[in-house]
Scaffold this active site. Structure first.
Site, PDB file in Angstrom:
ATOM      1  N   GLU A   1      40.025 -17.844 -23.134  1.00  0.00           N
ATOM      2  CA  GLU A   1      40.461 -16.918 -22.087  1.00  0.00           C
ATOM      3  C   GLU A   1      41.866 -16.501 -22.493  1.00  0.00           C
ATOM      4  OE1 GLU A   1      39.777 -18.392 -18.120  1.00  0.00           O
ATOM      5  OE2 GLU A   1      37.729 -18.981 -18.621  1.00  0.00           O
TER       6      GLU A   1
ATOM      7  N   GLU B   1      34.615 -10.164 -18.164  1.00  0.00           N
ATOM      8  CA  GLU B   1      33.990 -10.741 -16.961  1.00  0.00           C
ATOM      9  C   GLU B   1      34.584 -10.121 -15.702  1.00  0.00           C
ATOM     10  OE1 GLU B   1      33.955 -15.042 -16.562  1.00  0.00           O
ATOM     11  OE2 GLU B   1      33.053 -14.897 -14.557  1.00  0.00           O
TER      12      GLU B   1
HETATM   13  O1  KIV Z   1      31.645 -20.590 -19.315  1.00  0.00           O
HETATM   14  C1  KIV Z   1      30.882 -19.636 -19.114  1.00  0.00           C
HETATM   15  O2  KIV Z   1      29.718 -19.796 -18.740  1.00  0.00           O
HETATM   16  C2  KIV Z   1      31.422 -18.302 -19.318  1.00  0.00           C
HETATM   17  C3  KIV Z   1      30.643 -17.130 -18.779  1.00  0.00           C
HETATM   18  C4  KIV Z   1      31.516 -15.954 -18.598  1.00  0.00           C
HETATM   19  C5  KIV Z   1      29.460 -16.759 -19.585  1.00  0.00           C
HETATM   20  O3  KIV Z   1      32.455 -18.132 -19.899  1.00  0.00           O
END
Ligand code: KIV
Length: 271
Positions: A120, A187
């Site tokens: 992230e 997302e």
């Molecule tokens: O951890 C997860 O499932 C994700 C989703 C956005 C697919 O990062």
């Protein structure tokens, strides 16, 4: 009709080459039985940090641990041969410094054999992405709604709905691509913004709660199978109700045991 039996696992360059040619199909997996079933159908499998919530019943993804990421990614690698496998780096394993990120990502790649990692990553973390890519670690950057920032965001909220938020996401996306990320996971991003970012990027953009115009889509497998629990985000399309199937099968088993109808002699040895 012919059956195509894949003979080699897809690679990160294979995924990159799919941009503009064919949609990229991805799902999450945390365990061998699910990974084995979905592997032939997919281009990549994400061992998401959602494991913390879906497999362990924890309240957020912040509670995922590095040893668990390694263990679940190994299970997925051991039971697949076609899809590319990407490990989602857990909270606290890469944010402290580029060196910390390299140490932990290198450990995940070395101990699991997976193809890439997902971070992230906002503007501030883009230099970490560059540090990893320059040292041989392919990175997918997750922008928009970043669940590891849940305490900063004050909940799981769609992003990019205001001009300021949209500008931040565009900046995050640009910085991560400039840092060498091979792809983006978008997302919970406003549809027109996700569409614009996907159309203007040279690298693949994978959507979840983003846009049909993204280069590919991903969902949490348990969500599409109806095993996702009470709260179903708007972006989930449920394709099956496995919870109902499991309830009926287990109730039949419980009844058979209580009635003395299971096991039968056919299930026993030496009779
Ligand atoms: O951890 C997860 O499932 C994700 C989703 C956005 C697919 O990062």
């Amino acid at each position: 009709m012919s059956t195509h039996i894949p003979t080699r696992r897809l690679t990160i360059p294979d995924l990159a080459a799919m941009k503009g040619r064919q949609k990229i199909v991805a799902l999450t997996a945390y365990s061998a039985p699910i990974a084995r079933l979905i592997d032939p159908l997919l281009d990549f499998i994400l061992v998401g940090d959602s494991t913390a919530m879906v497999a362990y019943g924890r309240r957020s993804t912040l509670a995922m641990r590095l040893e668990e990421t390694i263990s679940h990614t190994r299970a997925v690698m051991n039971s697949t041969e076609h899809a590319c496998v990407i490990a989602d780096m857990p909270f606290g394993s890469y944010q402290a410094s580029p060196e910390q990120a390299f140490r932990n990502c290198a450990q995940v790649l070395a101990e699991t054999g997976c193809d890439a990692v997902k971070l992230e990553s906002n503007l501030a973390l883009a230099p970490t992405v560059a540090f990893l890519v320059e040292r041989g670690i392919p990175v997918m950057a997750h922008v928009g709604l970043m669940p590891q920032f849940v305490n900063v965001m004050g909940g799981y909220k769609a992003q990019g709905l205001t001009e300021t938020s949209a500008a931040t996401i565009v900046e995050d996306a640009r910085a991560n691509f400039a840092a060498g990320a091979f792809g983006l996971l978008l997302e919970g991003v406003a549809e027109p913004l996700a569409r614009r970012i996907s159309e203007q990027s040279a690298q693949p953009c994978i959507g979840i709660g983003a846009s049909p115009a993204c280069d590919g889509q991903i969902l949490v497998t348990e969500d599409l199978l109806g095993l996702g629990g009470q709260r179903k985000p708007r972006f989930v399309k449920q394709y099956a109700d496995l919870a109902a199937v499991i309830r009926v099968a287990c109730a039949r088993y419980a009844n058979d045991v209580r009635q003395g109808e299971f096991p039968e002699l056919a299930h026993c040895y030496g009779s």
